[in-house]
Structures are given as structure tokens and as C-alpha cells.
Write an enzyme that holds these catalytic residues in place. Structure first.
Site, PDB file in Angstrom:
ATOM      1  N   ARG A 152       0.823  -1.207   0.000  1.00 42.80           N
ATOM      2  CA  ARG A 152       0.000   0.000   0.000  1.00 42.80           C
ATOM      3  C   ARG A 152       0.856   1.255   0.000  1.00 42.80           C
ATOM      4  O   ARG A 152       1.788   1.382   0.797  1.00 42.80           O
ATOM      5  CB  ARG A 152      -0.939  -0.001   1.207  1.00 42.80           C
ATOM      6  CG  ARG A 152      -1.866  -1.201   1.194  1.00 42.80           C
ATOM      7  CD  ARG A 152      -2.933  -1.128   2.249  1.00 42.80           C
ATOM      8  NE  ARG A 152      -3.862  -2.245   2.097  1.00 42.80           N
ATOM      9  CZ  ARG A 152      -5.047  -2.298   2.661  1.00 42.80           C
ATOM     10  NH1 ARG A 152      -5.467  -1.316   3.417  1.00 42.80           N
ATOM     11  NH2 ARG A 152      -5.839  -3.335   2.470  1.00 42.80           N
ATOM     12  N   SER A 281     -22.139 -13.885  14.155  1.00 48.56           N
ATOM     13  CA  SER A 281     -21.502 -12.791  13.428  1.00 48.56           C
ATOM     14  C   SER A 281     -21.617 -12.977  11.916  1.00 48.56           C
ATOM     15  O   SER A 281     -21.365 -14.069  11.392  1.00 48.56           O
ATOM     16  CB  SER A 281     -20.021 -12.711  13.818  1.00 48.56           C
ATOM     17  OG  SER A 281     -19.318 -11.779  13.037  1.00 48.56           O
ATOM     18  N   LYS A 392     -16.903   9.779   9.436  1.00 50.32           N
ATOM     19  CA  LYS A 392     -17.327   9.619   8.046  1.00 50.32           C
ATOM     20  C   LYS A 392     -18.351  10.696   7.696  1.00 50.32           C
ATOM     21  O   LYS A 392     -17.967  11.832   7.438  1.00 50.32           O
ATOM     22  CB  LYS A 392     -17.795   8.194   7.800  1.00 50.32           C
ATOM     23  CG  LYS A 392     -16.603   7.206   7.904  1.00 50.32           C
ATOM     24  CD  LYS A 392     -16.962   5.802   7.614  1.00 50.32           C
ATOM     25  CE  LYS A 392     -15.728   4.914   7.496  1.00 50.32           C
ATOM     26  NZ  LYS A 392     -14.830   4.944   8.659  1.00 50.32           N
ATOM     27  N   THR A 421      -7.619   5.406  28.030  1.00 53.66           N
ATOM     28  CA  THR A 421      -7.148   6.177  26.888  1.00 53.66           C
ATOM     29  C   THR A 421      -7.550   7.635  27.039  1.00 53.66           C
ATOM     30  O   THR A 421      -8.587   7.954  27.626  1.00 53.66           O
ATOM     31  CB  THR A 421      -7.704   5.603  25.566  1.00 53.66           C
ATOM     32  OG1 THR A 421      -7.044   6.210  24.462  1.00 53.66           O
ATOM     33  CG2 THR A 421      -9.198   5.855  25.436  1.00 53.66           C
ATOM     34  N   THR A 422      -6.721   8.515  26.535  1.00 53.32           N
ATOM     35  CA  THR A 422      -7.006   9.945  26.599  1.00 53.32           C
ATOM     36  C   THR A 422      -8.276  10.256  25.805  1.00 53.32           C
ATOM     37  O   THR A 422      -8.483   9.727  24.720  1.00 53.32           O
ATOM     38  CB  THR A 422      -5.823  10.747  26.028  1.00 53.32           C
ATOM     39  OG1 THR A 422      -4.645  10.440  26.788  1.00 53.32           O
ATOM     40  CG2 THR A 422      -6.077  12.244  26.095  1.00 53.32           C
TER      41      THR A 422
END
Length: 546
Positions: A152, A281, A392, A421-422
Site C-alpha cells: 500500500r 456474526s 465519516k 485512553t485519553t
């Protein structure tokens, strides 16, 4: 391990016929030498000397751990024979007696000292060098990806505020992962972006930008910590209330991204729910959902994509007493398919299953208030948990879940991906808040985006290009070869100034490599016409059938 310890402990009572240890690989026993020394009363209290005894002989012959100690080791500075005919006999003393009575010139071998020597030798460890691993593992991986077309390349796309979908491709900036000293390219100006996930152009909406400016003037830049410490501001709370409202839920919870939300919430749910809870799933679920399901350790069943008959079949085979959760998406981002939400909810009701829907590619874009496909179809009350993104159609960054208050409070209190987490920077939250509020009351961007998507699909059909039909806003055009897809993408950019990133493995399976086009409200009919004309020319240039 406990069984091994019990077995070797029998040696302290005089037994040397250790059948269990005799059946265990010597390499394993050597690797466990430190552990065995600490736990085995036989080894901890005895020392081998050069004296002759049947006990010592049996120790070496019948115990593979003892035999492992008597190999010739050029790095240990102790030379010991290995053949049965020349095995050194030994006499076992009480360790305390050895420490006080054994003369220094005695050439007996202290087992404890030998074990320490084997575990803490100063010689260079055997094995591959770091450079060898770096080249053979990492270097070969990249080389193979380049050969098969799955490597990529990240284009440096500078969007132009107020002029999007025009952007600059900053080829003049050498990426940090490229070491070549001869890198010398010029920037491409005014390319047209056709693979953008800012579906409604809200990333450049004036009200959103103004909201961000006001927020940074009021709060500064970062949040200052986790939500628990100092990272919960008034606008975090306000945004969560707005998100809960558009999904008709009691509560919502912000995450750093929806990937983080899915990957961390699902394992947390499975820890909270009764043991044995089984997940059902869809086979085409996003990588974040798959990661969360795998990391949960919960039993899982995979059903064919959007296949209600298959889902019904595997649900019918389940134990009615076992809790269940069906996890699926509303809009599948690579094929553009939309889930049969009502029918899945019907099955969930029939088999007493929770529902977890990922609306990442639908929030903001579907529904009268931007609540996604479930809102558009009047099904929000049928769903237990909704995950979504701010990155999005809302044009910002971050993710969230929405559900009833007790479930959200449980996740808030126990989910590591949220707790440790911050929190999102206030400036991002401020922009997202304006975007959510705007799209809750404005539908013109949604209408134009949908119309442009329909126009693009119609023109692609008329040009006989390989459109993968779908009912959503996503427009896949199949190329079918990874290398070719990359070459065609490069040609579109250099020759036609159109940016469409190739989509290949692992984002899609090997074989149906593609371009994934998204028409936004800021694309004009002229832009759409030029794209289709350019693709038609490209297909002919590469000798592909239309």
C-alpha cells in the site's frame, strides 16, 4: 506443571524411576531448569560429587532432567561425559554439609551451581541475529507484498478548504518509510478525490469549522487526560446526549474511534454477560468487530452474509438456555450491501438474542435525523446496541456506542479501551457536536449525495463498466487483479488527475480487487461525467472488456 513437580518430588524419598519425566522432552526440562530447581526438594537439597553411588548413576540414567545436566557444554566451563559407559558416578550430600565440609579442591559438581550457570551464562545466546530477523521477516514481507500487488502506498492528499473535492497530491514530501536519498517528485495540484469517506462534506461545513474555532478558543487544544481523570468536559457530555437522541437510546459513550469502540466493547460485554454467551456474526463484518469477537474468547458462530436462512439454522441448533448476541452492520462498506435489519431483529426476538449493529457507514447519511439505516426504517427500538463513527458522514473523528443507560454505565465503568485512553480533544468534540446538530435538522446534503450516487451508478451502467450493484451510496467497480488495480489507480492519478485508491487484500478477499467510489454533495455532474469518461478510456487502455 504441578504433575511434574509432584513426580520429581518423589526423588526426595529415594525413588529414581521417574517415569513421567522420562517421557518429557529434554529441551523442555532444560528450559525449565530454573523453575524445577526452585520447586524440586531433591535438587534443592542435594549436590553431586565425584564419589560413586548407585543413586547418582540412576539419577543420570533414568531422569532426563539429570541427564540433561551432564552434556558437554563448551560455554559452561564444565566438561562432563555424555555416554552411558563413561557417565560420572556421584555421591549426594546434604547441601548444608557440602557448604561447611567439602574441600575447595573437590571436583564434585554442584547441581545448583550448574543450573545457575546454564541459565545465566555470559556467552552470546544462540539463535538468529536481530539483523537477520529484520531482513528475513520484515524485509521479505514488504518485498512479497510489492511482488503480489498488495503493498500500500499512501498518497499525501491535502484537501482544500472551500474547494473540495479538489486537493493537492503532495508527492514532493518523502514518506518516512522510504529511505531512498534520490526521492525527488513534484506535487500534483487540483486532483479530484473520489474515494473519500467524508460522505457529506461536513469536514468543510462552515458551521462545523466555526464551532471548532470557538471551542479551541474556549478550551485550548488537548483534553488533558482520560475521561476519569480530567478529560470529561461539558461538550463531551453534550455530544453524548445528542448521539443518544439520534439513535433513540438512553445513553451514549464516546471512544477515540469506532474501531476502538468495537474492538474493546465486545470483549467487555462478554465478560459482563453470563458465561457461555454465544456470538452470531456476519461473515463480512468489519475487522474491528472481528477483532472484538476473537478477543472476547466467547463461543462464536459465523453466518453467511445477510443470509437469514443460515442465521435461522444455526440459531435453531443452539441451546435455548444459552445467552446470545447477533453482531452485524447496517451498510457493508466494500460491497455496499445493506443488512435485512428487521428480519434479523425478528430472529433475535424469536431466539432471545441481543442485537449489536455497526452503523458506521450509515450514521449522518441515512434517516431523517442522521440516525442511520435503522432510523430510516423505523427500527431503532428493536436494537440493543448501536456503534457509530464521527469520522465519516459527520466529517470529524472519533467513535461511540449508544444503548440503554445501565449497559452504557457498565461499559463506562469496566471497558479498558475507554478507561485507559485519553479522551477526544475538545476541538474535535466541538466540531462533531455542530455536525451532529446540523444533520439532525438538515437533510439537503443527504438528498444531494443520494442523487449523485444514483447518477454515477447510472452512467457506469451505460458505459458498461463492471459496477457491483448495491442499494447503498457506495459504488464499487471491480478490477479483479491486485497489480492491475494499482497500475490503473496510478494511471488515473497521473494521466487524468483523478484520485481513487485501489482496494485489495486484506480489505477485500483476493480476486475481487476494486475501486470504491463515493459521490458526495460537493461533486458536480461535470465531475461525475469526467470520472466515467476517464474510467472508460482507462479500461480500453488496459485492454479490459466493458
Amino acid at each position: 506443571m504441578n504433575t511434574i513437580m509432584t513426580s520429581i518430588a518423589a526423588a526426595s524419598t529415594g525413588s529414581t524411576n521417574l517415569q513421567l519425566l522420562s517421557g518429557i522432552n529434554e529441551r523442555f526440562l532444560r528450559s525449565m531448569s530454573h523453575n524445577l530447581r526452585d520447586h524440586c526438594p531433591f535438587l534443592r537439597s542435594m549436590t553431586i560429587t565425584a564419589s560413586t553411588t548407585t543413586l547418582g548413576d540412576n539419577f543420570q540414567k533414568k531422569c532426563p532432567f539429570g541427564r540433561a545436566l551432564f552434556h558437554t557444554n563448551e560455554d559452561s566451563h564444565v566438561l562432563l561425559p555424555t555416554s552411558e559407559d563413561s557417565v560420572r558416578t556421584a555421591h549426594f550430600h546434604n547441601a548444608a554439609d557440602v557448604q561447611t565440609k567439602q574441600p575447595k579442591q573437590d571436583h564434585g559438581v554442584d547441581i545448583l551451581g550448574l543450573l545457575k550457570m546454564k541459565n545465566h551464562s555470559s556467552h552470546k545466546p544462540a539463535g538468529l541475529s536481530k539483523e537477520h530477523i529484520r531482513q528475513k521477516s520484515f524485509g521479505n514481507l514488504i518485498d512479497n507484498m510489492k511482488k503480489n500487488g498488495t503493498y500500500r502506498t499512501f498518497n499525501h492528499i491535502d484537501r482544500k478548504n472551500g474547494s473540495f473535492p479538489l486537493a493537492d497530491n503532495r508527492l514532493d514530501l518523502k514518506p518516512s518509510h522510504i529511505s531512498s536519498s534520490t526521492y525527488n517528485q513534484e506535487a500534483q495540484r487540483d486532483i479530484i478525490v473520489w474515494c473519500n469517506n467524508d460522505y457529506l462534506g461536513m469536514g468543510q461545513n462552515k458551521l462545523v469549522l466555526e464551532g471548532m474555532k470557538n471551542t479551541i478558543d474556549s478550551f485550548g487544544a488537548g483534553s488533558g487526560g482520560t475521561r476519569n481523570i480530567s478529560g470529561t468536559t461539558s461538550i463531551h457530555v453534550l455530544l453524548e446526549k445528542e448521539l443518544a437522541e439520534i439513535h433513540q437510546k438512553e445513553s451514549a459513550l464516546l471512544f477515540s474511534s469506532c474501531y476502538a469502540a468495537n474492538a474493546s466493547v465486545i470483549p467487555t460485554l462478554m465478560k459482563i454477560m453470563p458465561p457461555g454467551t454465544t456470538i452470531y456474526s456476519d461473515e463480512k463484518n468489519h475487522a474491528s468487530l472481528i477483532e472484538g469477537i476473537r478477543n472476547s474468547g466467547a463461543p462464536r458462530k459465523i453466518f453467511h452474509h445477510n443470509d437469514l436462512d443460515h442465521l435461522r439454522e444455526i440459531l435453531s441448533q443452539s441451546d435455548p438456555e444459552v445467552p446470545k448476541m447477533i453482531i452485524f452492520e447496517s451498510v457493508y462498506s466494500m460491497d455496499g450491501t445493506i443488512a435485512p435489519i428487521k428480519e434479523i431483529c425478528d430472529l433475535a426476538d424469536q431466539y432471545n438474542a441481543f442485537t449489536f449493529i455497526d452503523e458506521v457507514h450509515a450514521v449522518g447519511l441515512y434517516g431523517p435525523h442522521g440516525g442511520g439505516v435503522a432510523e430510516e426504517r423505523g427500527l431503532l427500538d428493536r436494537l440493543d446496541i448501536v456503534s457509530g463513527t464521527l469520522g465519516k458522514a459527520f466529517g470529524m473523528y472519533g467513535g461511540y456506542i449508544a444503548a440503554d443507560s445501565v449497559l452504557i454505565d457498565s461499559i463506562r465503568s469496566t471497558c479498558p479501551g475507554f478507561i485507559f485512553t485519553t479522551s477526544l480533544p475538545p476541538v474535535v468534540v466541538g466540531g462533531a457536536l455542530e455536525s451532529v446538530r446540523y444533520l439532525k435538522t438538515h437533510g439537503e446534503e443527504r438528498a444531494i449525495a443520494r442523487e449523485n450516487s444514483l447518477t454515477l451508478k447510472r452512467m457506469l451502467r451505460e458505459a458498461k463498466l463492471p459496477l457491483l450493484e448495491s442499494e447503498s451510496h457506495i459504488v464499487p467497480v471491480i478490477v479483479g487483479d491486485a497489480k492491475l488495480c494499482k497500475l490503473m489507480s496510478d494511471a488515473l492519478l497521473t494521466k487524468y488527475k483523478i484520485y481513487v485508491q485501489p482496494i485489495n487484500y486484506p480489505t477485500v478477499p483476493k480476486g475481487p480487487e476494486r475501486f470504491r467510489l463515493t459521490a458526495t454533495p460537493v461533486h458536480s455532474i461535470k465531475d461525475i461525467t469526467y470520472l466515467v469518461q476517464s474510467l472508460s478510456k482507462l479500461w480500453k487502455e488496459f485492454g479490459l472488456s466493458q
